[in-house]
Design an enzyme around this catalytic site. Structure first.
Site, PDB file in Angstrom:
ATOM      1  N   ASP A   5     -21.391 -49.661  20.699  1.00  0.00           N
ATOM      2  CA  ASP A   5     -20.263 -50.586  20.681  1.00  0.00           C
ATOM      3  C   ASP A   5     -19.035 -49.841  21.181  1.00  0.00           C
ATOM      4  O   ASP A   5     -19.039 -48.613  21.292  1.00  0.00           O
ATOM      5  CB  ASP A   5     -20.022 -51.079  19.243  1.00  0.00           C
ATOM      6  CG  ASP A   5     -18.838 -52.034  19.165  1.00  0.00           C
ATOM      7  OD1 ASP A   5     -18.758 -52.952  19.997  1.00  0.00           O
ATOM      8  OD2 ASP A   5     -17.964 -51.853  18.289  1.00  0.00           O
ATOM      9  N   SER A   6     -17.962 -50.591  21.423  1.00  0.00           N
ATOM     10  CA  SER A   6     -16.713 -49.973  21.826  1.00  0.00           C
ATOM     11  C   SER A   6     -16.097 -49.173  20.677  1.00  0.00           C
ATOM     12  O   SER A   6     -15.177 -48.404  20.898  1.00  0.00           O
ATOM     13  CB  SER A   6     -15.736 -51.050  22.294  1.00  0.00           C
ATOM     14  OG  SER A   6     -15.608 -52.037  21.285  1.00  0.00           O
ATOM     15  N   CYS A  56     -21.867 -54.683  21.254  1.00  0.00           N
ATOM     16  CA  CYS A  56     -20.549 -55.171  21.663  1.00  0.00           C
ATOM     17  C   CYS A  56     -20.701 -56.468  22.472  1.00  0.00           C
ATOM     18  O   CYS A  56     -21.416 -56.496  23.478  1.00  0.00           O
ATOM     19  CB  CYS A  56     -19.897 -54.084  22.523  1.00  0.00           C
ATOM     20  SG  CYS A  56     -18.296 -54.511  23.165  1.00  0.00           S
ATOM     21  N   GLU A 101      -9.378 -53.449  12.068  1.00  0.00           N
ATOM     22  CA  GLU A 101      -9.360 -51.981  12.147  1.00  0.00           C
ATOM     23  C   GLU A 101      -8.276 -51.367  11.266  1.00  0.00           C
ATOM     24  O   GLU A 101      -8.434 -50.259  10.768  1.00  0.00           O
ATOM     25  CB  GLU A 101      -9.198 -51.526  13.596  1.00  0.00           C
ATOM     26  CG  GLU A 101     -10.386 -51.988  14.414  1.00  0.00           C
ATOM     27  CD  GLU A 101     -10.736 -51.067  15.548  1.00  0.00           C
ATOM     28  OE1 GLU A 101      -9.938 -50.206  15.899  1.00  0.00           O
ATOM     29  OE2 GLU A 101     -11.850 -51.243  16.072  1.00  0.00           O
ATOM     30  N   CYS A 120     -17.600 -61.665  18.682  1.00  0.00           N
ATOM     31  CA  CYS A 120     -16.984 -60.343  18.725  1.00  0.00           C
ATOM     32  C   CYS A 120     -17.428 -59.615  17.465  1.00  0.00           C
ATOM     33  O   CYS A 120     -17.464 -60.215  16.381  1.00  0.00           O
ATOM     34  CB  CYS A 120     -15.459 -60.479  18.765  1.00  0.00           C
ATOM     35  SG  CYS A 120     -14.622 -58.889  18.615  1.00  0.00           S
ATOM     36  N   HIS A 179     -16.157 -57.593  15.441  1.00  0.00           N
ATOM     37  CA  HIS A 179     -15.273 -57.458  14.277  1.00  0.00           C
ATOM     38  C   HIS A 179     -15.171 -58.744  13.459  1.00  0.00           C
ATOM     39  O   HIS A 179     -14.814 -58.702  12.296  1.00  0.00           O
ATOM     40  CB  HIS A 179     -13.862 -57.075  14.723  1.00  0.00           C
ATOM     41  CG  HIS A 179     -13.734 -55.690  15.261  1.00  0.00           C
ATOM     42  ND1 HIS A 179     -14.448 -55.250  16.353  1.00  0.00           N
ATOM     43  CD2 HIS A 179     -12.967 -54.649  14.852  1.00  0.00           C
ATOM     44  CE1 HIS A 179     -14.112 -53.992  16.596  1.00  0.00           C
ATOM     45  NE2 HIS A 179     -13.224 -53.606  15.707  1.00  0.00           N
TER      46      HIS A 179
HETATM   47  N1  DGL Z   1     -16.707 -54.708  20.250  1.00  0.00           N
HETATM   48  C1  DGL Z   1     -15.889 -55.669  20.957  1.00  0.00           C
HETATM   49  C2  DGL Z   1     -16.646 -56.978  21.104  1.00  0.00           C
HETATM   50  O1  DGL Z   1     -17.571 -57.281  20.383  1.00  0.00           O
HETATM   51  C3  DGL Z   1     -14.565 -55.905  20.248  1.00  0.00           C
HETATM   52  C4  DGL Z   1     -13.605 -54.745  20.316  1.00  0.00           C
HETATM   53  C5  DGL Z   1     -13.150 -54.424  21.720  1.00  0.00           C
HETATM   54  O2  DGL Z   1     -12.359 -55.167  22.323  1.00  0.00           O
HETATM   55  O3  DGL Z   1     -13.613 -53.402  22.224  1.00  0.00           O
HETATM   56  O4  DGL Z   1     -16.329 -57.751  21.971  1.00  0.00           O
END
Ligand code: DGL
Length: 273
Positions: A13-14, A76, A155, A187, A189
């Site tokens: 993931d990011s 992600c 976050e 997303c 989060h």
């Molecule tokens: N992990 C990203 C997503 O699911 C969210 C956070 C980001 O913008 O990197 O889209």
């Protein structure tokens, strides 16, 4: 040679958000070992271009392959929407994203054929959820909405804060005034805000978390390829965590998401891959 059954699954993931997907995999596939990579140095992906997201995803996949993973889950949503098509033919390893499983769950959930999707700017701009949902059922109307402030609120630990309720109302007011009956949390989060989103949207709308279906798809993929870890090797549930920056901050956050104590988190120079 790598033992396909006991080899770990790579999840990336990011940043920290993909832990919601790793958590779901750990619930549904408790025997699988996981190598998790969170790109904490380069988060967020949701405001970046497709070329950049593809390049980052390629580097992470090259890194995960050095850990001898047997399959990769792109946890992600942004990378799944913008990079999965590019990387899945490029690497000789099965790669799953979260968009197709999430879209399928929403197609199954909607009765009136009206689905909402919330996600990052990049995910919404890609229109990928709409494309995939309408590819499964062209009669479904899809309304997408970017909610960029949800990521920093999670976050920064504002999950229970009143300001989060205000931001939810700000973004979702227009969605609530439609007659959608299913909404995808597109997303990583957003599942962490699920109870507040549910309270605001009401219980007539089914909230879809793609993580659940993604873990189910991973299970099928591993079984079909005779790669599922049946635990007979006595080596199950070994998790390791890697990030590109701020390892201790990641570890603390991970401890609030995962159902066990997260061990030492290692920093990787991801630009070197
Ligand atoms: N992990 C990203 C997503 O699911 C969210 C956070 C980001 O913008 O990197 O889209």
């Amino acid at each position: 040679m790598m033992d396909k059954k006991t080899a770990p699954v790579g999840v990336f993931d990011s940043g920290v958000g993909g832990l919601t997907v790793a958590r779901e995999i750990s619930r549904q596939l408790p025997d699988e070992n996981i190598v998790y990579f969170g790109d904490t140095a380069r988060v967020p992906y949701g405001s970046k271009s497709q070329n950049t997201i593809i390049r980052f995803s390629e580097q992470i996949i090259r890194f995960l392959k050095t850990k001898e993973v047997k399959a990769i889950v792109i946890a992600c949503n942004t990378a799944s929407a913008l990079a999965l098509d590019a990387v899945k033919d490029e690497f000789d390893i099965p790669i799953l994203g979260v968009v197709i499983p999430g879209a399928r769950a929403a197609v199954e959930a909607t009765k009136n054929r009206k689905v909402g999707v919330v996600g990052t700017e990049a995910t919404v701009q890609s229109g990928m959820y709409t494309k995939v949902i309408q590819g499964m059922n062209p009669e479904i109307t899809v309304i997408e909405k970017a909610c960029p402030l949800f990521v920093p609120l999670v976050e920064e630990g504002f999950k229970e804060h009143q300001v989060t309720e205000e931001v939810i109302e700000y973004y979702l007011e227009s969605m609530r005034s439609t007659d959608i009956d299913a909404m995808i949390l597109g997303c990583t989060h957003y599942p962490l805000l699920r109870s507040k989103i549910r309270a605001y949207m009401g219980d007539k709308i089914q909230i879809v978390n793609p993580a659940y279906e993604t873990a189910m798809d991973l299970k099928c993929l591993l079984e079909e390829n005779d790669m599922a870890n049946d635990g007979t090797e006595g080596q199950h549930s070994n998790y390791s965590f890697y990030v590109s920056d701020a390892a201790e901050k990641f570890r603390k956050f991970a401890n609030t998401v995962m159902p066990f104590d997260v061990p030492i988190t290692n920093v990787v120079n991801i630009e070197g891959y």
